[in-house]
Write an enzyme that holds these catalytic residues in place. Sequence first.
Site, PDB file in Angstrom:
ATOM      1  N   LYS A   1       0.826  -1.202   0.000  1.00 14.82           N
ATOM      2  CA  LYS A   1       0.000   0.000   0.000  1.00 14.82           C
ATOM      3  C   LYS A   1       0.863   1.255   0.000  1.00 14.82           C
ATOM      4  O   LYS A   1       0.581   2.217  -0.718  1.00 14.82           O
ATOM      5  CB  LYS A   1      -0.929   0.006   1.213  1.00 14.82           C
ATOM      6  CG  LYS A   1      -2.037  -1.026   1.158  1.00 14.82           C
ATOM      7  CD  LYS A   1      -2.943  -0.954   2.378  1.00 14.82           C
ATOM      8  CE  LYS A   1      -3.887   0.223   2.310  1.00 14.82           C
ATOM      9  NZ  LYS A   1      -4.851   0.234   3.424  1.00 14.82           N
TER      10      LYS A   1
ATOM     11  N   THR B   1     -13.508   4.996  14.841  1.00 16.99           N
ATOM     12  CA  THR B   1     -14.782   4.941  15.548  1.00 16.99           C
ATOM     13  C   THR B   1     -14.584   4.214  16.870  1.00 16.99           C
ATOM     14  O   THR B   1     -13.986   3.135  16.912  1.00 16.99           O
ATOM     15  CB  THR B   1     -15.840   4.219  14.693  1.00 16.99           C
ATOM     16  OG1 THR B   1     -15.936   4.870  13.424  1.00 16.99           O
ATOM     17  CG2 THR B   1     -17.192   4.267  15.372  1.00 16.99           C
TER      18      THR B   1
ATOM     19  N   GLU C   1     -17.970   4.695   1.895  1.00 16.74           N
ATOM     20  CA  GLU C   1     -16.926   3.907   1.238  1.00 16.74           C
ATOM     21  C   GLU C   1     -17.026   4.080  -0.271  1.00 16.74           C
ATOM     22  O   GLU C   1     -18.102   4.008  -0.860  1.00 16.74           O
ATOM     23  CB  GLU C   1     -17.100   2.430   1.602  1.00 16.74           C
ATOM     24  CG  GLU C   1     -16.065   1.527   0.968  1.00 16.74           C
ATOM     25  CD  GLU C   1     -16.383   0.068   1.205  1.00 16.74           C
ATOM     26  OE1 GLU C   1     -16.077  -0.740   0.333  1.00 16.74           O
ATOM     27  OE2 GLU C   1     -16.958  -0.242   2.266  1.00 16.74           O
TER      28      GLU C   1
ATOM     29  N   LYS D   1     -21.455   9.991  16.240  1.00 20.28           N
ATOM     30  CA  LYS D   1     -21.021   9.020  15.233  1.00 20.28           C
ATOM     31  C   LYS D   1     -21.864   7.744  15.280  1.00 20.28           C
ATOM     32  O   LYS D   1     -22.393   7.279  14.263  1.00 20.28           O
ATOM     33  CB  LYS D   1     -19.549   8.684  15.462  1.00 20.28           C
ATOM     34  CG  LYS D   1     -19.006   7.543  14.606  1.00 20.28           C
ATOM     35  CD  LYS D   1     -18.897   7.915  13.153  1.00 20.28           C
ATOM     36  CE  LYS D   1     -18.170   6.828  12.391  1.00 20.28           C
ATOM     37  NZ  LYS D   1     -17.958   7.172  10.980  1.00 20.28           N
TER      38      LYS D   1
ATOM     39  N   ASN E   1     -24.772   6.539  12.389  1.00 14.98           N
ATOM     40  CA  ASN E   1     -24.679   5.307  11.612  1.00 14.98           C
ATOM     41  C   ASN E   1     -25.811   4.341  11.939  1.00 14.98           C
ATOM     42  O   ASN E   1     -26.289   3.615  11.062  1.00 14.98           O
ATOM     43  CB  ASN E   1     -23.320   4.645  11.839  1.00 14.98           C
ATOM     44  CG  ASN E   1     -22.246   5.225  10.932  1.00 14.98           C
ATOM     45  OD1 ASN E   1     -22.547   5.973  10.006  1.00 14.98           O
ATOM     46  ND2 ASN E   1     -21.004   4.892  11.183  1.00 14.98           N
TER      47      ASN E   1
ATOM     48  N   SER F   1     -32.147  -4.089  -0.158  1.00 13.03           N
ATOM     49  CA  SER F   1     -30.899  -4.830  -0.328  1.00 13.03           C
ATOM     50  C   SER F   1     -31.009  -6.122   0.458  1.00 13.03           C
ATOM     51  O   SER F   1     -32.075  -6.465   0.982  1.00 13.03           O
ATOM     52  CB  SER F   1     -29.731  -3.991   0.192  1.00 13.03           C
ATOM     53  OG  SER F   1     -29.838  -3.811   1.601  1.00 13.03           O
TER      54      SER F   1
ATOM     55  N   CYS G   1     -18.720  -0.060   8.593  1.00 13.48           N
ATOM     56  CA  CYS G   1     -19.232   0.728   9.718  1.00 13.48           C
ATOM     57  C   CYS G   1     -20.537   0.242  10.325  1.00 13.48           C
ATOM     58  O   CYS G   1     -20.618   0.031  11.540  1.00 13.48           O
ATOM     59  CB  CYS G   1     -19.392   2.187   9.276  1.00 13.48           C
ATOM     60  SG  CYS G   1     -17.815   2.985   8.877  1.00 13.48           S
TER      61      CYS G   1
ATOM     62  N   ASP H   1     -20.964  -0.621  14.267  1.00 15.21           N
ATOM     63  CA  ASP H   1     -21.404   0.557  15.012  1.00 15.21           C
ATOM     64  C   ASP H   1     -22.758   0.335  15.685  1.00 15.21           C
ATOM     65  O   ASP H   1     -22.994   0.793  16.805  1.00 15.21           O
ATOM     66  CB  ASP H   1     -21.466   1.780  14.096  1.00 15.21           C
ATOM     67  CG  ASP H   1     -20.082   2.251  13.670  1.00 15.21           C
ATOM     68  OD1 ASP H   1     -19.098   1.573  14.020  1.00 15.21           O
ATOM     69  OD2 ASP H   1     -19.986   3.288  12.990  1.00 15.21           O
TER      70      ASP H   1
END
Length: 394
Positions: free
Chosen positions: A34, A118, A145, A203, A207, A252, A259, A263
């Site tokens: 990376k 997070t 993302e 946060k 989410n 879906s 996340c 979360d």
Amino acid sequence: MKIAVAGTGYVGLSNAILLAQNNEVFAVDINKEKVKLINEKKSPLVDKEIETFLAEKKLNLTATTDAKAAYTGADFIIISTPTNYDPEKNYFDTSSIESVIEIIKETTPSSVIVVKSTVPVGYNDFLLTQYPNLKIIFSPEFLREGHALYDNLYPSRIVVSFPKSRPELKADAEKFAALLKNGAIKKDITVLHPNCTEAEAIKLFANTYLALRVAYFNELDTYAELRGLDTKSIIEGVSLDPRIGNFYNNPSFGYGGYCLPKDTKQLKANFKDVPENLISAIVEANSTRKDFIAEQIIAKKPNIVGIYRLTMKANSDNFRQSSIQGIMKRIKAKGITVIVYEPTFNGEDFYNSKVTKNLSEFKNECDIIIANRITEDLQDVENKVYTRDIFARD
């Protein structure tokens, strides 16, 4: 100004690029491949804006595996390492954050540490007790993302918190928020400086609300499918109410990714000894949806089921916690043969199921193909495809 970023996932790399427009930035990762790609101005992640900025923009950005050198003398050190949910401990595994802080403590204790991973509500208070002499503030991320840099260039809000027991850190929080604003393209940005515990809650609650919305429209779709109703027309009618809105409403196989699964579970854990029904229901609804989808497939009595893509969503390379994997495991538990089409996967099998990169072979072998999101690749075998992608969009 020198800034170091620990971690080159979506949060870390998007922040590194954003800030490298106007500052000297060092991105730190233990993954040599990376680091090599970033220094060659190539993105290790699927993200259009990250790819474009690395390739075309003038950035003062260096990726490195040498954490000590990167941290030494840095004005700000951003920690964006992963914090996965540990179901046995009922808590995020925050050891990666603490490992970075230990290095900072030894090399450059005067730097301002910005936690962007997070964390559970109350975690930054814990850090204060563990590292009372370090300057630690918390800034949650609100990004998607595959669109991480875009969401930093056009942020919905900027939240940089500081512990109210350390009022001297307010100036550092304001300075860091200014750096983020300076790198953004959007100009009219709301900036908040709450207490750290409130920022942690912002946060997790944000989410979990998104997960609630996914779960809600999935349960609407489950009802419509079992009752023989037109899901699309119901959702369109519901979403025209401006209080509800026509967004984040495409059914879906369940919410997944980096996340939302972890979360929601962490927030549920934080509700210990606090009366609640809804948060637990959101977590449970995701499993119920996967059970339902798997049952619909199993009822068709296929010999071979094809999994079209392991990724969480279109234009993604993230396999982690993707909902289709949960469907796959449930089908395999019934003894049904499963094969996977995933061109970005390098192995020959995934959970003991064959993986192929040959789409034509995949289409011919399968009795049923399940796809969380439909693409043009599957139009010629539409009669084989099972999807709940009602609006056929990302």
